[in-house]
Each structure stands twice: as C-alpha cells, then as structure tokens.
Design an enzyme around this catalytic site. Structure first.
Site, mmCIF file in Angstrom:
data_model
loop_
_atom_site.group_PDB
_atom_site.id
_atom_site.type_symbol
_atom_site.label_atom_id
_atom_site.label_comp_id
_atom_site.label_asym_id
_atom_site.label_seq_id
_atom_site.Cartn_x
_atom_site.Cartn_y
_atom_site.Cartn_z
ATOM 1 N N HIS A 132 -2.562 7.827 6.502
ATOM 2 C CA HIS A 132 -2.811 6.580 5.769
ATOM 3 C C HIS A 132 -4.286 6.224 5.905
ATOM 4 C CE1 HIS A 132 -1.864 2.882 3.757
ATOM 5 N NE2 HIS A 132 -2.270 2.153 4.791
ATOM 6 N N HIS B 147 -9.473 2.788 -0.728
ATOM 7 C CA HIS B 147 -8.055 2.449 -0.571
ATOM 8 C C HIS B 147 -7.527 2.016 -1.940
ATOM 9 C CE1 HIS B 147 -4.299 1.184 0.743
ATOM 10 N NE2 HIS B 147 -4.599 0.297 1.698
ATOM 11 N N CYS C 180 0.801 -1.228 0.000
ATOM 12 C CA CYS C 180 0.000 0.000 0.000
ATOM 13 C C CYS C 180 0.830 1.272 0.000
ATOM 14 C CB CYS C 180 -0.936 0.006 1.207
ATOM 15 S SG CYS C 180 -1.735 -1.582 1.517
#
Length: 1009
Positions: free
Chosen positions: A307, A348, A172
């Site tokens: 995040h 995401h 990620c």
C-alpha cells in the site's frame, strides 16, 4: 482469550479456481496507456507536478492526468450534451473498459447481453457535489451523470452487460476490493467475464484539507513509501481496468493471459487505534488469508506491491504486518521479501490505488520482471527491513528466474479500515502450435472519423515492425476481431511485418479521405467460361488455403463417378490434358465452384449470379438452382459428349456487332453467332469453310477477325448430334428456382419467376448463343456495387468494362494468373471490407493463427473536452472548489475543439446554454418550429439550424426516456402557455421534430397561432 487471528481459516484455492487476467488498460499520470505505464515504472522520474491549466486547484501539487477532460463521444455514440453532464470518471471508465475488452481479443459489441460483471472501485464524488451546487442547473441528466453509483451502471448500460454491476467505495482500497468481488463472482458463476475497475479524478480540494488537518499530506505533494524522507500522502489520478475470466475457461478458449490471481482476501480493522489508523493484526490476517487461499507458502511470495502511502505510521505498521505474515517471523527466508509501491511514481490515486498496484504487478508477471521504479528516497532505517529479511527493490527483480511457483502480492488498505490483498502468479506457459505455414491475413483498422483513422494508423504502424513474423497472421486476425466495426475503414494484405508497417505508414500519410461505409456492398458473381483454363490453375491457392482446398476436393469427389479420376489431381499436376474438352469443362466447374464457395464462406454472399457458357453450371449451384451432384453429372456428360464429336469446326472472334453479322451467318446453315459478349466483341462458330467466307466479308468491311484455338465449334449447329444423348443423361434433373437472381446468358435476362434451370434448359444451352451482354444489362438494371469474377484468370472483367451498363462497377478477381494464391484472395476480401462488407474473418485463417496477439490500444480522439455541464452557474460552482474560493481560469467553463456529434446526421456542435426563461407567445408555426428546434438542440448538444424537421427522435437523434422527460420539461419552460404536457399524448406525436411541432401547434390553437 478467544482467538482473533482467523487467517488460517480459508481453504486453499485449487488451480481450477484460479482467475486469469486476460485483458487490461490504464491511464495514469505521465502514462496514457499500459505501454507508457510500463516505461514509466522502468524509469526514474515521478509524475508529481502542478495541475494542468484546465484545473481548478490554484497550483496545488499532485500527480494529474493530462487529458482527463478529453472524451470521444462520437466513437461511443453519446451526444455531447450527455457527455457534458457525465462525471469525467464515467468518461474515463468507458474508454478504458473499451480498450481492456479489445485487449482480450473480444470486440466490445460481442459482450452485449452477456453475463459480464462490472465492478468499479472509486471514492471521489467531486463531480456530484459540483453538479448539485446549483439547483437551477439540475436536469434529468444530473442523476445519471453524477454519483459514484452510476460509474459501474454507466459502463454496464453502454456495453449492454447483464452481469452484476456495482460501485465499491472502501476509500483507498476500493478498486482492489472490487477485484476481489469480481473474482468471487466468477468463482460462484455469477458472471462469465468480469471487468474490475478503479478510477480517481481530483477536482475539489476538500480531501486536501482533510489530509492537511490530519497531518497526512506530504509537503511536496509526493508519496515517498518506506523512505526516511516520507512525510505523507501526495494525491494522484488514474484509471485502470482488468478483464477477468476463470483460468480454465481462458485456457480452453485460447485467451491470452497476462497473469493469474490465485487468491484474494478482504477484511476490516475493526476497532483499532482510531478509524483512520492502520491495524497490524488486521493487515497480517488479510495477507495470510489471501496467501492460504492461493495455496502458497510464505517463501513463495517473492515481492509485495505494498500500500505504501509514505506516512511514518502507515509504513511501519505495514512492514510489521508483512513481517508477521511473510517475513522472518514465519521462519527463515532464503531470499528477502522485496517491497515497493507504485505511489512513488504516480502518487496516491485513492480509489484507484489498488488498481495502480495491480496493473503494475500484472505487467510485471507478463514481462517476467518487477521494475524498481522511481526511488522514493533513502531507506527508512527505523523499519528494520534487513533484520526482517525484507528489502526495498532497487534493481529489477527477474521473476522468470524464480520459476513457475513464484508468487507476488498486492495490498491496498482503506482509510476507514477495509483491507484487501491479492496473490498473483505467472500465466501458464503456452506451447506454439505446430501447423502449416500461415497464409497472408488481412490487417484491418477502423474508426468513426477519417482523422481518428489516421491517428490509429500511425500508432499501429509504429508497433507493426516489431511483430514476430510467426504472429503476423494472428495479429491480422486479432485486428479483424476487434478493430473492424467502425465506418471509416482501412485494410491491407501484408506478408511480412515490415511490409505491414510500411503500408500503415503510407496510408496514414497519403491515403485519400476515407469514405465511411454506410451499408454493406451488394456483390454479383460472374463465372468464367471455357478458354480460361491452364495447367496447374489455382495450385498456389490450393496449397495455401485450407478452405479452398476442401471445396475443390468436394467438387472433385462429386465429379469422380463420371470422370473416373480425381479432377483436382489432374488440375494440379500441370497436365496439358486440361485443354481437352472432356477435362476442361469438369475442371473449370470444380475450380469455379470451389472459388465461389470459398468466397461465400468468407462472407461474400452474392446478390446475383451470371455465368458464361460452362460457367452457368457453377453459378446455378451457388444460386441454389442445382445440387452439386446434379451439376457435376451434367458437366461431366456435357464435356465427354462434346469431346466425342468429330473435330473440324472452328470459332471466330470479330469486332463486328451482332446485328452486323447476323445476315452473314443466316447464309451459312452450319454457322451461328456463338456469343455476344460486349459491343464489338462477337464470337462466331461453325463449319470452317463457312467461317472463312464470313471472315472474308467482315474484313472487307473493315472488321478485324481472329480465329480461336478450339477443339470444336461450340454453340453452333455442329453441336446438334450430341443433344439427344445429353437430354437423356440430363433426364430427371429438375433443378429448383434459384434463391438469388440467376441472369441467364441463354435468355439474356433473369430466369422467369419460379422457373428452374432444369434438363431442358441445359440442353437448350448447348447450341444457344451466349447472350452475355444482354444478361449483364439485366444484372445491372439494379446495379451491384461490385462484380467478382469467378474463374482461374480474369476474362470477363475486360468485357464488363466495355458494356455500358457495367462500366464503373468495380470488378475484382481472386485469381489473376498462375501465381495467384491466398494473398490475392485476401486482397478481394480486403477491398470489399473497406467498402462496407463485414466478412467471416475466421475462415480466412488456419487453426494455428486463430489466437489473439495484443495490439496497441485504440487511440480515442481528444478534440472534444469538457469539465462541466453546459450551464453558466456551474462555472461559479467550480470556482468555489478552488482553494480559498479563488476564481478559476476561463477554461473551467469552456468546452474546446468540439468533435462532430455522433449518430446525428447533419448535426454538429456542442451543448448550448439551457433555456430557463419563459419565451414570448408564439405567433406563427415557423417561429414555433424554430423554438422546438432550439429546445431539441439544447438536449442533444447541436445547433438548431442543423436540425431538419424530418429527423426522427428515436432513430436519428437517439432519444431515450431521460431525454424525453427533459424534452417535456424544457417545452413547458419555453412555452408556459402550454401548461403541463400530458406525456402519453406527447409520446404519440414523438415521431419527428416536425410531428412534435404539429402537436404543439394544435395545443396552442387558436390562442397562440
């Protein structure tokens, strides 16, 4: 116990080591470009929903790109067959990177061969698994079209970039790590410009299952960072590219700067509470390291783009780490540290997640405001934000009010423990440069097809009206730099943003089908003769064009030793003296020289020149036959000697042709044919009494005659008294053979090879007939595409329309009347650009306008779409990626609304099904040629019937080494009787489709033919 907190170790990054974001582009769910992304972030709606109908996910929710299957292969010069084999992530990156480079104010073609680095963050490999699912469908393109490693390499290959090129996969955090590596490459001088990218496309469902089984998946498919309702990850898609350059270099070059990266850091969780579990200390350390490198105090960090995945554990660990690094644990904060995460809006985006957050914050720094974005829910009270002097952003945060020392942070943490953090600040303030009022520029736009041009005209029209008037010329200059290289072209000259917007709207709706410019126009210069002068001629151009002003002053300086006064001042002060022959001729020469030099500096390189009488002097200088100083001396002497002659002669224009007046003139020894300009446009010159007798006879014969207002009988025997003095003055002028064709109106044709316009030529010219019609005929024997009249007003243009050889050739004039100025000059350049000229645009603009004004990004065509390589087994493979193994919709195997094939003349269509079964033996060369056409069509994605046998593999069809290997393989498959082909032998025959057919035919003789 040894100390493990190494956050304080890095040295601060001095200002000279800061990195500027000079360009960007992105596409995220619900936001196909940066402007739309900014609107989305300032709104209240998230983008989570069901997949588009072309997907293979059986209704699994997420935040999806609407057009991830769309691509514009024609614009990028990629065959549809190759595009079909390319990972959609490659396609998205190519288009996004193109637009990001243009956003810098740099044409992508200018980067070819440069030290530009490509750093791509990505974690999805769905396409590779799909491409390898069917061994029978594997081709050489499978290797180049799939695999994460090829993402950065494809970009570097397509744009011919020679800096470092690598794909980063840290899950990620991939794209923010890519940005960190790009910054380091700039700092260590590995590259001059870096393209840092992130991309993510969700094709398969394997990661869905992983998230579900690990308890990380949100039930509704939506990320809800730091909210009480947070229950996990919602997957998203997107692509983003930022163009980076060292800040001091960006400032030196005048690059526009969105924001500044002052510091970055990357680290690893190490052995934490599980490889997927976040690590508080590691996150604290990476945030602190980046802050220290940025030279910032904790209080300066006003906002952190977190995040923020929306998992209970992840959100808590991140808040605790930020508290350690920037919050109350670092001491009392006067204002709370604000938090937010773009995942609330777009989900995401995994490998592109860091880029989604970075682009958000770069735009926030640019606009001076952090938008709150869609609210994820109610604040999670268990995070204890208030006691930590932290808050979730619920209202826009005005960064501009925080001052130039304000900083923001961006975090991205990888599932395997690789963490990245960046610290950003605002762009340096630029001071508006003082300078003269901007002259009108030329706004240009181009595309590879007429349809694409119209689409882009509409987008630019919508934005043009909001352009500040002070930026209009700079906007035009930007369009010249980055939007002018494609074959279908549009150009307009506008004095106001409103005028530009109207011109763009009108063109989009009503312009005829644009004809693609296939080659640069050949432009001839025609220099006007005496009689075109007037007081104050070209004054507006002198005032508004520094380029013209400089050249007129150069000509005036060359003339001054012989005229005794600055000719340019006499021209511009409106004096009637300009009509005196001794002034007229130097003045016309100076104006014509300056006009021609201005046009050549703008990129109009004449293919030939022609001059009418005095106009031949400036023509000779431009052609390289005379030096400026020599021409100035000859012109000044010529004018002065003619003015000193006794007055009394005259000139007479008649509709009679030359052959009809020569007999009459022969009877008058003091008269002559002065000029044969065109059919029915003849000028006589000489003694007034003789002209009166000739006129009487001509009018009796029905030919209309008009006396001309002149001081002397030019080009007649009455000039003879000055010839000896002029020859003496011209003695020593040798001239030189012109470098470009000089069509002499003394000889009625081009100068002989190696002949020079020397003193004898200019002496002969004075009494000689001006054979303009004949010289135009020789000029047009190899006709130019355009003729530009060089003079203070158009005189020759009307004559050219009457000459058969020149009829139909567009004639342009940069000076049309006394009001003509920079706009009319720009209109000539605009016209020629539309017809294929690539001007030297920079010289058109003042120094203060040589800056970049950002434009709406290029709109790529979306008519061509493909989700898979063109092989039947791939549909089944895609179906296998759907949840539960359910069959996918019929669109999974389709390519719809295909675009025309690029760079393949006469070739249309898309990739066809590969031929895998051996074909029967060939029984004739015609059938052999058909078979080879079919094989070639399979490779390039065209139709066999549209492939002419004369098409060349390299120049016309764009074959490369991978395609050649595929050709060899497919030929062996289709014609098994050939056996294994020898590649070296085959290469010698790969000139055209026909030459390959002859080679294969020779191999099959006599058995198969």
């Amino acid at each position: 116990m040894p100390r493990t907190d190494t956050a304080a170790a890095p040295d601060p990054m001095p200002g000279s080591r800061a990195v500027a974001v000079v360009g960007l582009d992105c596409a995220f769910p619900g936001a196909p470009d940066p402007a739309a992304y900014w609107r989305l972030l300032n709104g209240t709606e998230h983008t989570v929903g069901t997949p588009p109908p072309t997907r293979f996910r059986a209704g699994a929710t997420g935040a999806f790109l609407a057009d991830a299957d769309a691509f514009d292969p024609g614009f990028l010069g990629i065959s549809t067959a190759e595009a079909s084999a390319m990972d959609p992530q490659q396609r998205l990156l190519l288009q996004c990177a193109w637009r990001a480079v243009e956003d810098c104010g740099v044409p992508p073609s200018e980067l070819a061969g440069s030290r530009t680095g490509t750093y791509v963050g990505a974690m999805s490999d769905d396409w590779a698994r799909l491409s390898l699912a069917d061994p029978a469908g594997i081709t050489p393109r499978t290797g180049t079209g799939s695999g994460r490693s090829m993402l950065a390499n494809r970009l570097a290959y397509q744009l011919d970039l020679r800096g470092p090129s690598l794909t980063v996969d840290t899950a990620c955090s991939s794209s923010l790590v890519a940005v960190h590596l790009a910054c380091n490459a700039l700092l260590t001088d590995e590259c001059d410009l870096a393209l840092a990218c992130g991309v993510n496309i969700v094709l398969g469902t394997a990661l869905d299952r992983i998230y579900q089984q690990a308890g990380l998946a949100a039930a509704d498919g939506r990320c809800k960072p730091f909210a009480a309702e947070a229950d996990g990850i919602g997957r998203g898609e997107g692509v983003g590219v930022v163009a980076l350059r060292m800040l001091d270099e960006a400032v030196r070059h005048g690059d526009p700067v969105y924001a500044v990266i002052h510091g970055s850091a990357v680290n690893q969780d190490g052995r934490s509470n599980g490889i997927m579990a976040p690590h508080r200390a590691a996150q604290r350390e990476v945030v602190t390291a980046a802050r220290v490198r940025a030279g910032a105090e904790p209080e300066q960090i006003r906002f952190v783009e977190a995040h923020g995945t929306g998992t209970a554990l992840g959100d808590l660990i991140e808040v605790l780490a930020l508290d350690d690094a920037l919050g109350a644990r670092q001491g009392p904060r006067q204002v709370p540290l604000a938090l937010g995460s773009v995942k609330a809006a777009v989900g995401h985006t995994e490998g592109a997640a860091g880029m989604a957050g970075l682009v958000k914050m770069v735009l926030a720094m640019h606009h001076g405001t952090v938008p709150p974005g869609p609210q994820p829910g109610t604040e999670n009270g268990q995070l204890g934000l208030a006691k930590r002097r932290m808050e979730l952003l619920a209202e826009p945060l005005r960064l501009a009010a925080e001052g130039p020392g304000c900083r923001v942070g961006v975090s991205s943490f990888g599932m395997g423990g690789t963490n990245a953090h960046l610290v950003l600040g605002p762009a340096p303030r630029s001071r508006p440069a003082a300078g003269q009022q901007a002259a009108p520029g030329v706004f240009t736009l181009s595309a590879d097809t007429p349809e694409a041009l119209r689409d882009n005209l509409r987008v630019q029209a919508a934005a043009a009206d909001t352009t500040p008037e002070r930026d209009l010329a700079a906007l035009c200059r930007t369009s010249n730099r980055v939007r002018s290289a494609q074959p279908c072209r549009f150009a307009t000259v506008a004095g106001t943003p409103r005028e530009l917007a109207e011109a763009l709207h009108t063109a989009a709706d009503t312009m005829p089908e644009p004809v693609a410019a296939t080659e640069e126009p050949s432009v001839a210069f025609a220099f006007t003769g005496q009689g075109a002068q007037y007081p104050g001629m070209t004054a507006a151009l002198y005032t508004g064009s520094p380029l013209y002003r400089g050249f007129l002053q150069d000509a005036s300086a060359a003339l001054r030793p012989w005229t005794g006064e600055p000719v340019h001042e006499l021209i511009l002060d409106g004096s009637e003296r300009v009509h005196r022959t001794g002034v007229t001729q130097p003045a016309l020469f100076a104006v014509e020289y300056a006009l021609a030099r201005t046009l050549t500096e703008l990129g109009l390189r004449p293919c030939a020149v022609i001059g009418h009488s005095i106009g031949e002097f400036a023509a000779a200088v431009i052609a390289g036959g005379l030096e400026l100083a020599d021409a100035a001396r000859l012109v000044a002497k010529r004018g002065a000697l003619m003015e000193a002659l006794p007055e009394g002669g005259g000139m007479l224009a008649t509709r009679a042709r030359a052959r009809e007046v020569r007999t009459l003139v022969a009877d008058e020894p003091l008269c002559a044919v002065a000029a044969v300009n065109a059919p029915g446009a003849t000028v006589l010159s000489g003694d007034l009494a003789g002209l009166a007798r000739i006129r009487e006879q001509l009018e009796r014969g029905g030919f209309r005659c008009t006396p001309l207002t002149v001081s002397h009988a030019f080009h007649s025997p009455l000039m003879e008294p000055m010839l000896e003095a002029f020859a003496e003055a011209a003695d020593g002028v040798r001239g030189a053979p012109p470098r470009i064709p000089f069509h002499s109106t003394v000889h009625g044709g081009p100068l002989a090879e190696q002949a020079a316009p020397d003193a004898a030529y200019w002496t002969e010219q004075i009494p000689a007939t001006v054979l303009f019609e004949e010289a135009v005929g020789s000029l047009c024997a190899e006709p130019p595409t355009h003729i530009v009249e060089i003079g203070p007003k158009p005189v020759l243009t009307g004559l050219l329309r009457r000459i058969t050889a020149a009829r139909g050739i567009p004639a342009l004039a940069p000076c049309r009347n006394a009001d003509s100025g920079p706009r009319q000059l720009a209109e000539v350049v605009a016209c020629l650009y539309q017809d294929g000229l690539d001007p030297e645009w920079e010289r058109l603009y003042a120094d203060t306008d040589r800056r970049t004004v950002r434009m709406p990004p290029h709109v790529f065509a979306t008519r061509w779409r493909s989700w898979q390589p063109a092989h039947p087994a791939r549909s089944a493979a895609l179906a296998g990626l759907a949840p539960g193994g359910t069959a996918c919709s019929k669109s999974s195997g389709e390519q719809t609304s295909r675009a025309p094939e690029p760079a393949l003349p006469g070739v249309r269509g898309t990739a066809r099904q590969a031929t895998t079964d051996p074909q029967p033996a060939i029984n004739g060369q015609g059938q052999l040629l058909t078979g080879i056409r079919t094989v070639v069509a399979e490779i390039i994605g065209g139709e066999p019937t549209e492939l002419d046998e004369n098409l060349r593999f390299y120049d016309d069809l764009g074959f490369d080494s991978v395609m050649l290997m595929e050709l060899k393989h497919r030929l062996e498959e289709r014609f098994p009787e050939l056996g294994e082909l020898s590649l070296p032998e085959m290469l010698s025959s790969l000139v055209s489709i026909g030459s390959l057919a002859a080679y294969v035919c020779g191999l099959l003789t006599p058995a198969a033919v």
